[in-house]
Design a protein around this motif. Structure first.
Motif, PDB file in Angstrom:
ATOM      1  N   GLU A 162       0.849  -1.186   0.000  1.00  0.00           N
ATOM      2  CA  GLU A 162       0.000   0.000   0.000  1.00  0.00           C
ATOM      3  C   GLU A 162       0.887   1.240   0.000  1.00  0.00           C
ATOM      4  O   GLU A 162       1.911   1.292   0.688  1.00  0.00           O
ATOM      5  CB  GLU A 162      -0.923   0.010   1.212  1.00  0.00           C
ATOM      6  N   GLY A 193      -2.232   4.949  -3.491  1.00  0.00           N
ATOM      7  CA  GLY A 193      -2.730   3.719  -4.092  1.00  0.00           C
ATOM      8  C   GLY A 193      -1.715   2.610  -3.909  1.00  0.00           C
ATOM      9  O   GLY A 193      -0.723   2.760  -3.182  1.00  0.00           O
ATOM     10  N   LEU A 194      -1.936   1.491  -4.583  1.00  0.00           N
ATOM     11  CA  LEU A 194      -1.044   0.349  -4.431  1.00  0.00           C
ATOM     12  C   LEU A 194       0.263   0.555  -5.189  1.00  0.00           C
ATOM     13  O   LEU A 194       0.310   1.179  -6.253  1.00  0.00           O
ATOM     14  CB  LEU A 194      -1.726  -0.918  -4.955  1.00  0.00           C
ATOM     15  N   TYR A 209      -8.900  -5.291  -3.151  1.00  0.00           N
ATOM     16  CA  TYR A 209      -8.561  -4.207  -4.072  1.00  0.00           C
ATOM     17  C   TYR A 209      -8.964  -4.574  -5.496  1.00  0.00           C
ATOM     18  O   TYR A 209      -9.365  -5.703  -5.791  1.00  0.00           O
ATOM     19  CB  TYR A 209      -7.055  -3.927  -4.046  1.00  0.00           C
ATOM     20  N   ARG A 210      -8.801  -3.591  -6.400  1.00  0.00           N
ATOM     21  CA  ARG A 210      -9.008  -3.791  -7.832  1.00  0.00           C
ATOM     22  C   ARG A 210      -7.780  -3.304  -8.575  1.00  0.00           C
ATOM     23  O   ARG A 210      -6.927  -2.593  -8.021  1.00  0.00           O
ATOM     24  CB  ARG A 210     -10.235  -3.015  -8.308  1.00  0.00           C
ATOM     25  N   ASP A 267      -6.815   0.286  -8.414  1.00  0.00           N
ATOM     26  CA  ASP A 267      -6.163   0.805  -7.214  1.00  0.00           C
ATOM     27  C   ASP A 267      -4.641   0.861  -7.345  1.00  0.00           C
ATOM     28  O   ASP A 267      -3.966   1.398  -6.464  1.00  0.00           O
ATOM     29  CB  ASP A 267      -6.525  -0.058  -6.004  1.00  0.00           C
ATOM     30  N   ALA A 281      -1.339   2.345  -8.344  1.00  0.00           N
ATOM     31  CA  ALA A 281      -0.879   3.697  -8.668  1.00  0.00           C
ATOM     32  C   ALA A 281       0.524   3.709  -9.258  1.00  0.00           C
ATOM     33  O   ALA A 281       0.820   4.496 -10.162  1.00  0.00           O
ATOM     34  CB  ALA A 281      -0.913   4.577  -7.414  1.00  0.00           C
ATOM     35  N   THR A 285      -1.226   3.933 -14.651  1.00  0.00           N
ATOM     36  CA  THR A 285      -0.236   3.776 -13.587  1.00  0.00           C
ATOM     37  C   THR A 285       1.105   4.358 -14.021  1.00  0.00           C
ATOM     38  O   THR A 285       1.403   4.469 -15.214  1.00  0.00           O
ATOM     39  CB  THR A 285      -0.048   2.293 -13.231  1.00  0.00           C
TER      40      THR A 285
END
Length: 343
Positions: free
Chosen positions: A44, A48-49, A74-75, A78, A80, A104
């Motif tokens: 995390e 975002g991830l 999560y999806r 998510d 980043a 991303t």
């Protein structure tokens, strides 16, 4: 060191596996023979991830990551930031595709700019290795490599420069701390590892692998002394506190230092083996590569696949160059071919 969460017996078992607090591992299958999977690590971040080494760009890769993230709540949307420890396609290309499809950001080591910038499908698969093989005394092998075409699954991979380059000492914010960028050349010239000091883990990419020794200089624009760089960066890893080892291929290990010592010992033994061959009469890197065994199965050079023969010869050349720098052997250049004699 200890691993807080038990890992599956089979490291390729599908799913999102917790490793340490705030870090999960998703094994992703690969579309070629070799490593069975690549470990994508999920953390995390503040926006975002953050994903490390999210695999080769295929629909199967995306589905695997999507399923793993859903397991964690999560999806894909998510995600980043993606960080690739190096430019090889099994670490880099899915993240490169997500730049367009998900928006991303992708980052990798600054030294990778050489090989990423020189890549082109209109060229040989390994353009710089052709002259290198000639210098190693393997002109027939050089011709075979020059005529080697890209496979169709390689031609369809999206590829290009990242959004930004990472330099040693930079830090990437994640929940619970930061990822420190550490230069780790050898496998590729711009390979990086990432230290999460708050969690006592090292994301080692292909630099430190638990079961195999990584190939050296396996890239489009290799550096002149990949083994020297590899040994120096391994030694540097022993100068900092030990951590849990989170590799790109293979199971998690409880000690980075223990595996580093094994790799250093392996290469010292290999250097001695190569040096003994030179003491017996000298020769080229190709001569030596033909005289020594390869892989844990102790194969002869001509029993290996073409790519592996190329790597065996060029890595023998890298070992000979380290021996030359140490004064153990000397070199004579005749018609561009490097012939080594006892020092």
């Amino acid at each position: 060191m200890s691993i807080p969460y038990a890992q599956p017996r089979d490291w390729t078992e599908p799913g999102a596996h917790p490793v340490v607090p705030g870090v999960h591992r998703i094994p992703i299958g690969l579309p070629f023979e070799g490593p069975a999977a690549v470990n994508c690590y999920v953390l995390e971040g503040p926006h975002g991830l953050v994903l490390i080494d999210p695999g080769w760009a295929t629909s199967r890769t995306q589905a695997t990551v999507d399923q793993g993230l859903r397991q964690l709540g999560y999806r894909l949307a998510d995600v980043a930031v993606c960080v690739a420890t190096h430019h090889h396609w099994d670490h880099y290309t899915q993240a490169y595709r997500w730049r367009t499809t998900l928006g991303t950001a992708l980052y990798t080591g600054y030294g990778e700019r050489h090989s990423i910038g020189e890549f082109g499908l209109e060229r040989s698969r390994f353009p710089h290795h052709i002259d290198l093989l000639v210098r190693c005394g393997a002109p027939d092998l050089a011709r075979q490599v020059a005529n080697q075409a890209f496979a169709e699954y390689e031609r369809s991979v999206p590829y290009g420069p990242p959004d930004g380059w990472l330099h040693p000492g930079e830090r990437i914010p994640v929940d619970g701390g930061e990822l420190e960028v550490v230069g780790a050349p050898g496998h590729t010239r711009g390979h990086i590892t990432l230290r999460h000091t708050a969690r006592d883990v090292l994301f080692s990419g292909d630099h430190i692998l638990p079961r195999i020794t990584p190939s050296l200089g396996f890239e489009w624009a290799p550096e002149p002394q990949p083994l020297r760089s590899f040994l120096e960066s391994l030694t540097a890893a022993l100068a900092v506190p030990d951590t849990v080892l989170l590799p790109a291929h293979g199971p998690v290990l409880d000690s980075t230092h223990a595996r580093v010592r094994e790799l250093l010992q392996h290469h010292e033994e290999r250097l001695e083996l190569v040096c003994r061959q030179i003491r017996r009469g000298g020769g080229t890197a190709y001569d030596v590569a033909r005289a020594v065994p390869w892989t844990r199965h102790e194969c002869a050079l001509d029993e290996l696949e073409l790519d592996h023969q190329m790597l065996a010869v060029t890595e023998t050349g890298a070992h000979l160059e380290v021996l030359r720098l140490r004064g153990a052997v000397d070199v004579r250049v005749e018609d561009a071919v490097r012939r080594y004699i006892p020092g």
